[in-house]
Design a protein around this motif. Sequence first.
Motif, short mmCIF file in Angstrom:
data_model
loop_
_atom_site.label_atom_id
_atom_site.label_comp_id
_atom_site.label_asym_id
_atom_site.label_seq_id
_atom_site.Cartn_x
_atom_site.Cartn_y
_atom_site.Cartn_z
N GLY A 10 -7.21 -44.87 66.71
CA GLY A 10 -7.78 -43.75 67.24
C GLY A 10 -6.98 -42.47 67.62
N ILE A 12 -4.38 -39.39 66.96
CA ILE A 12 -4.53 -38.47 65.94
C ILE A 12 -3.11 -38.13 65.42
CG2 ILE A 12 -5.11 -36.23 65.15
CD1 ILE A 12 -7.52 -38.39 65.88
N THR A 23 -6.30 -40.02 61.51
CA THR A 23 -6.93 -40.79 62.35
C THR A 23 -6.12 -42.43 62.04
OG1 THR A 23 -8.93 -39.89 62.90
CG2 THR A 23 -8.71 -42.07 63.82
N CYS A 34 -3.89 -44.86 58.05
CA CYS A 34 -4.67 -43.72 58.74
C CYS A 34 -5.86 -43.50 57.65
CB CYS A 34 -3.62 -42.53 58.59
SG CYS A 34 -2.17 -43.00 59.76
N TRP A 36 -8.42 -39.79 56.76
CA TRP A 36 -8.50 -38.38 57.10
C TRP A 36 -9.35 -37.86 55.71
CZ3 TRP A 36 -4.46 -40.91 54.62
CH2 TRP A 36 -3.96 -40.46 53.33
N ARG A 58 -5.63 -39.98 72.28
CA ARG A 58 -7.23 -40.48 71.98
C ARG A 58 -7.85 -39.59 73.06
NH1 ARG A 58 -5.67 -46.64 72.00
NH2 ARG A 58 -3.65 -45.72 73.03
#
Length: 79
Positions: A10, A12, A23, A34, A36, A58
């Motif tokens: 979660g 970023i 993410t 990750c 995206w 988050r």
Amino acid sequence: MNDEQSWKPGDIVGVKSGGPPMTVSRCESGRVFCEWFDNKNPMRGDFAPAVLERRLSRADAMAASVERMKVNTRPPRRI
């Protein structure tokens, strides 16, 4: 944040040298996985923790999402 335990699903993040926000989906075996979007195409990749930096926590990401929902759910304007 150089170890994989510092990143949580979660979060970023982004690559320190630049690129889109991503993410974190999971961390395992010394890698941070990750997700995206590149234009409208979903992308996935794994990265060494040392090359990533936090873009949003988050909580900040959730607050931004709530704000976007408020903006996008305004009632129609009467003419």
